[in-house]
Design an enzyme around this catalytic site. Structure first.
Site, short mmCIF file in Angstrom:
data_model
loop_
_atom_site.label_atom_id
_atom_site.label_comp_id
_atom_site.label_asym_id
_atom_site.label_seq_id
_atom_site.Cartn_x
_atom_site.Cartn_y
_atom_site.Cartn_z
CG HIS A 37 -0.13 0.19 2.50
ND1 HIS A 37 0.47 -0.87 3.16
CD2 HIS A 37 0.19 1.30 3.21
CE1 HIS A 37 1.12 -0.41 4.22
NE2 HIS A 37 0.96 0.90 4.28
CG HIS A 120 7.57 4.47 0.96
ND1 HIS A 120 7.24 5.55 1.76
CD2 HIS A 120 7.59 3.39 1.78
CE1 HIS A 120 7.07 5.14 3.01
NE2 HIS A 120 7.28 3.83 3.06
#
EC number: 3.1.4.58
Length: 190
Positions: A37, A120
């Site tokens: 995620h 990220h």
């Protein structure tokens, strides 16, 4: 208390590309693909009243459609790397959304640690002695040209994080999308 965060889920084809990338890297411990995620706001230990207030605020939020892309790999922790991740390309819409979510969370009583936003996808948490630093840094440099195709994101998710001895387990409590309001994890409007 519920340990929670707001984030973006990844399409399955992007998860698959990241799994392949993981297995090409010299890693002992890999994050499972179901946990991939992009964290937008880490809420930490949250009370039900805080989460209810946040739910009401998010239910009114119009989430913009975003086109995101993974562009290479990176490491967090200069002298002692502790996180290997896929880098999300800079995107002004994503930055604006994240800032708006920080404001909403604070207005709902969440005390957030000040953090710079570095979008990220974590691929591995690194433990000292579990990797060869030179080999890992060389792999990150080698994969500097790694790219996914752009992918659409149209909703944010409220995740619950449960800490287990073998790592965290995440599940989606709610999803919030463009003008349709909250959608439960089972896909029903609330």
């Amino acid at each position: 208390m519920i340990r929670a965060f707001l984030g973006l889920e990844l399409p399955q084809h992007i998860r698959s590309q990241l799994v392949l990338r993981q297995y090409l890297l010299p890693l002992q411990r890999r994050i499972p693909p179901e946990n991939f995620h992009i964290t937008l706001v880490f809420l930490g230990d949250s009370t039900l009243p805080q989460l209810e207030d946040l739910h009401l605020a998010l239910d009114r939020l119009v989430v913009p459609a975003l086109q995101l892309q993974i562009t290479g790999l990176g490491l967090f922790g200069k002298d002692k790397p502790h996180n290997l991740h896929a880098v999300v390309a800079p995107d002004d819409g994503l930055v604006r959304l994240q800032a708006k979510l920080v404001t909403l969370a604070r207005n709902c009583g969440f005390v957030l640690k000040p953090r710079r936003f570095h979008p990220h996808v974590t691929l591995s948490y690194l433990r000292a002695g579990s990797f060869d630093r030179g080999e890992l840094e060389a792999a990150v440099v080698r994969d500097a040209q790694f790219r996914t195709e752009p992918f659409a994101v149209q909703e944010i998710a409220l995740f619950r994080s449960v800490l287990r001895p073998d790592g965290a387990e995440y599940d989606v409590l709610e999803r919030y999308g463009p003008a349709q309001g909250a959608v439960s994890a089972k896909g029903q409007n609330l």
